[in-house]
Design an enzyme around this catalytic site. Structure first.
Site, PDB file in Angstrom:
ATOM      1  N   ASP A 135       0.857  -1.189   0.000  1.00  0.00           N
ATOM      2  CA  ASP A 135       0.000   0.000   0.000  1.00  0.00           C
ATOM      3  C   ASP A 135       0.887   1.230   0.000  1.00  0.00           C
ATOM      4  OD1 ASP A 135      -2.474  -1.342   0.041  1.00  0.00           O
ATOM      5  OD2 ASP A 135      -2.401  -1.560   2.209  1.00  0.00           O
ATOM      6  N   ASP A 154      -7.085  -1.385  -4.708  1.00  0.00           N
ATOM      7  CA  ASP A 154      -8.151  -1.017  -3.766  1.00  0.00           C
ATOM      8  C   ASP A 154      -9.082   0.029  -4.369  1.00  0.00           C
ATOM      9  OD1 ASP A 154      -6.953  -2.736  -1.935  1.00  0.00           O
ATOM     10  OD2 ASP A 154      -5.802  -1.124  -0.999  1.00  0.00           O
TER      11      ASP A 154
END
Length: 175
Positions: A135, A154
């Site tokens: 991330d 995401d």
């Protein structure tokens, strides 16, 4: 010359064939996977773990790992979650392929599923290759805190989910 209409034998279920191709939806999913993997690889090679690059007063680039699911759910579960979430994603992708084939003429529905599928595949690649998801997008509000870091996969999943809900609400309102 008149053409004869073919009928199904008594008791047989009618066969529905869709003339719409799944290729555009695969293309959309592939774009999400490629964008996701290129950006993650760039961050992986350019940042040390935990390194932050401030971009604005509410956004940073940061390199963090998420061994769990959304919002680090089960992130400290000991490793089994890697295979659990990979299995869930593989089953979900298979189900989405089935739904896209069955409803291939429903454009918004298939577009939403393609975005979700691309995001799921992007995060599965990370889980299989690294044991965690990379991330790097960090949004925050001073005095309030940071939203959990996320990635392009995401974003695909989130936008796809919103479009999926919008499509369902539209369908419900029509009936």
């Amino acid at each position: 010359m008149a053409t004869k209409k073919k009928t199904a034998p008594l008791g047989a279920k009618p066969v529905y064939k869709s003339s719409a191709s799944l290729l555009p939806w695969f293309g959309i999913a592939l774009v999400i996977v490629l964008l996701d993997q290129v950006t993650k690889l760039t961050v992986e090679r350019s940042f040390a773990y935990g390194e932050t690059l401030p971009i604005t007063g509410f956004f940073n680039l940061i390199k963090v790992y998420n061994p769990g699911a959304a919002f680090s759910f089960l992130g400290d579960a000991g490793g089994w979650q890697r295979y659990f979430f990979t299995g869930i994603a593989v089953v979900a992708v298979g189900f989405m392929l089935y739904l896209m084939k069955k409803h291939s003429s429903q454009r918004l529905f298939c577009f939403a599923l393609a975005l979700i599928m691309g995001g799921a595949i992007g995060n599965v690649i990370d889980r299989l290759a690294y044991g965690h998801v990379i991330d790097f997008l960090d949004f925050y509000w001073k005095g309030v805190g940071h939203f959990p870091a996320f990635n392009i996969a995401d974003i695909g999943i989130s936008i796809g989910a919103v479009l999926f809900i919008m499509d369902e609400l539209r369908r419900v309102n029509k009936s």
